[in-house]
Design a protein around this motif. Structure first.
Motif, PDB file in Angstrom:
ATOM      1  N   GLY A 104       0.818  -1.318  -0.157  1.00 21.21           N
ATOM      2  CA  GLY A 104      -0.022  -0.047   0.018  1.00 21.21           C
ATOM      3  C   GLY A 104       0.900   1.088  -0.045  1.00 21.21           C
ATOM      4  N   GLY A 105       1.804   1.276   0.719  1.00 22.02           N
ATOM      5  CA  GLY A 105       2.890   2.509   0.884  1.00 22.02           C
ATOM      6  C   GLY A 105       3.335   2.849  -0.506  1.00 22.02           C
ATOM      7  N   ALA A 106       3.805   1.734  -1.369  1.00 26.76           N
ATOM      8  CA  ALA A 106       4.313   1.802  -2.800  1.00 26.76           C
ATOM      9  C   ALA A 106       3.082   2.308  -3.629  1.00 26.76           C
ATOM     10  N   PRO A 111      -6.140  -6.803  11.863  1.00 27.49           N
ATOM     11  CA  PRO A 111      -6.285  -7.633  10.684  1.00 27.49           C
ATOM     12  C   PRO A 111      -5.462  -7.269   9.541  1.00 27.49           C
ATOM     13  N   ALA A 112      -4.889  -8.299   9.042  1.00 29.82           N
ATOM     14  CA  ALA A 112      -3.825  -8.088   7.867  1.00 29.82           C
ATOM     15  C   ALA A 112      -4.493  -7.264   6.696  1.00 29.82           C
ATOM     16  N   LEU A 113      -5.804  -7.387   6.347  1.00 32.22           N
ATOM     17  CA  LEU A 113      -6.455  -6.987   5.365  1.00 32.22           C
ATOM     18  C   LEU A 113      -6.426  -5.292   5.310  1.00 32.22           C
ATOM     19  N   VAL A 114      -6.236  -4.593   6.540  1.00 31.87           N
ATOM     20  CA  VAL A 114      -6.329  -3.371   6.749  1.00 31.87           C
ATOM     21  C   VAL A 114      -4.924  -2.695   6.404  1.00 31.87           C
ATOM     22  N   GLY A 115      -3.936  -3.610   5.978  1.00 32.88           N
ATOM     23  CA  GLY A 115      -2.591  -3.017   5.585  1.00 32.88           C
ATOM     24  C   GLY A 115      -2.737  -2.330   4.154  1.00 32.88           C
ATOM     25  N   ALA A 116      -2.978  -2.787   3.276  1.00 36.90           N
ATOM     26  CA  ALA A 116      -3.020  -2.314   1.856  1.00 36.90           C
ATOM     27  C   ALA A 116      -3.854  -0.810   1.865  1.00 36.90           C
ATOM     28  N   ALA A 132       1.043   6.748   2.837  1.00 35.70           N
ATOM     29  CA  ALA A 132       1.979   7.142   2.052  1.00 35.70           C
ATOM     30  C   ALA A 132       1.420   8.309   0.896  1.00 35.70           C
ATOM     31  N   PHE A 133       0.323   8.240   0.634  1.00 35.96           N
ATOM     32  CA  PHE A 133      -0.109   9.286  -0.098  1.00 35.96           C
ATOM     33  C   PHE A 133      -0.237  10.807   0.235  1.00 35.96           C
ATOM     34  N   LEU A 167       5.608   0.867   5.641  1.00 36.88           N
ATOM     35  CA  LEU A 167       4.883   1.452   4.731  1.00 36.88           C
ATOM     36  C   LEU A 167       5.554   2.330   3.993  1.00 36.88           C
ATOM     37  N   SER A 168       6.577   3.233   4.829  1.00 39.17           N
ATOM     38  CA  SER A 168       7.578   4.119   4.210  1.00 39.17           C
ATOM     39  C   SER A 168       8.551   3.736   3.495  1.00 39.17           C
TER      40      SER A 168
END
Length: 269
Positions: free
Chosen positions: A87-89, A141-146, A153-154, A188-189
């Motif tokens: 998600g950071g990328a 939960p892992a799914l919140v990561g993206a 990052a945006f 993420l950064s």
């Protein structure tokens, strides 16, 4: 004078990294917008990219000096960290494509919504786990990561703006929620910073090319000054952590969000 201001803000950034998990974003974005105001509409994009690089160093250092027993809370969180990185990328790429004004006002809007959320919705000022000590904190939960990685990052705000409230509502005290925000922010950064530096030349604002101030969209001089102020404070506060009552700690987090919203509104294009 600008250097002294930036060093002072670096001291504040180091403090917020330890106390609130803010590796830089909420504090550095308004400051870099001010420092690079000569870039006009590009100032916010430069601020976001610079903030991400500062977050990598601050969050990485803070993570390295965090007690292992605290970091053990993230054991088994590999999928969450990978999705944060992805998600950071994506968020970094979106920053390079989006209009500068959109990034600026999205930052203001998101910070304001977060402030309203922590004040009005139950679970932040007094987390669930403190009301009933027999209920252990829940993992994120892992799914919140993206989505967390992409939005953070945006906007250049780091993971703490989302993860600290989420971990509070999962039952963690503020000191633990803030400490765990740093490794999540680092995840993420790091890819976001790599993209801001690697894909730099085509989007470097023209006024900055001549004086060599930027590496792509990253203001290296401002980032260096901020880090020189921040890193010693992180080391000191990790060695001698302040004892802040949990409720006061939570209210201070909300107060800092309010200050940042005001600063960004006043510095708006």
């Amino acid at each position: 004078m600008d250097l002294l201001v930036l060093l002072g803000v670096g001291l504040l950034t180091g403090t917020t990294t330890v106390l609130f998990g803010f590796g830089g974003g909420f504090v550095t974005v308004p400051v870099v917008v001010w420092a690079d105001s000569a870039l006009g509409g590009d100032a916010t994009r430069v601020a976001v990219a610079t903030s991400v690089v500062v977050m990598v160093v601050n969050a990485g250092f803070a993570t390295a000096v965090t007690p292992r027993r605290t970091l053990a809370t993230l054991r088994g969180g590999g999928p969450l960290l990978l999705l944060l990185a992805a998600g950071g990328a994506a968020g970094a790429l979106a920053t390079r494509l989006a209009p500068a004004a959109l990034t600026h006002w999205a930052f203001v809007a998101y910070t304001a919504v977060t402030l309203a959320d922590v004040l009005l919705r139950p679970g932040f000022l007094r987390p669930r786990g403190q009301a009933d000590a027999s209920v252990p904190p829940r993992p994120l939960p892992a799914l919140v990561g993206a989505p967390v990685g992409a939005v953070a990052a945006f906007l250049g705000v780091g993971g703490s703006v989302m993860t600290v409230p989420a971990m509070r509502r999962a039952g963690h005290p503020m000191c633990v929620a803030a400490a765990l925000a740093n490794p999540l922010t680092l995840a993420l950064s790091l890819p976001a910073a790599a993209l801001h530096l690697a894909l730099a030349s085509a989007t470097t604002p023209a006024p900055a090319v001549a004086d060599g101030a930027l590496a792509g969209l990253v203001d290296l001089r401002t980032a260096t000054a901020l880090l020189l102020g921040a890193l010693p404070v992180i080391a000191l506060l990790r060695r001698h952590p302040p004892r802040v009552p949990d409720r006061v700690h939570a209210w201070a987090y909300a107060g800092l969000l309010g200050v940042v919203v005001s600063a960004m509104v006043l510095s708006g294009p």
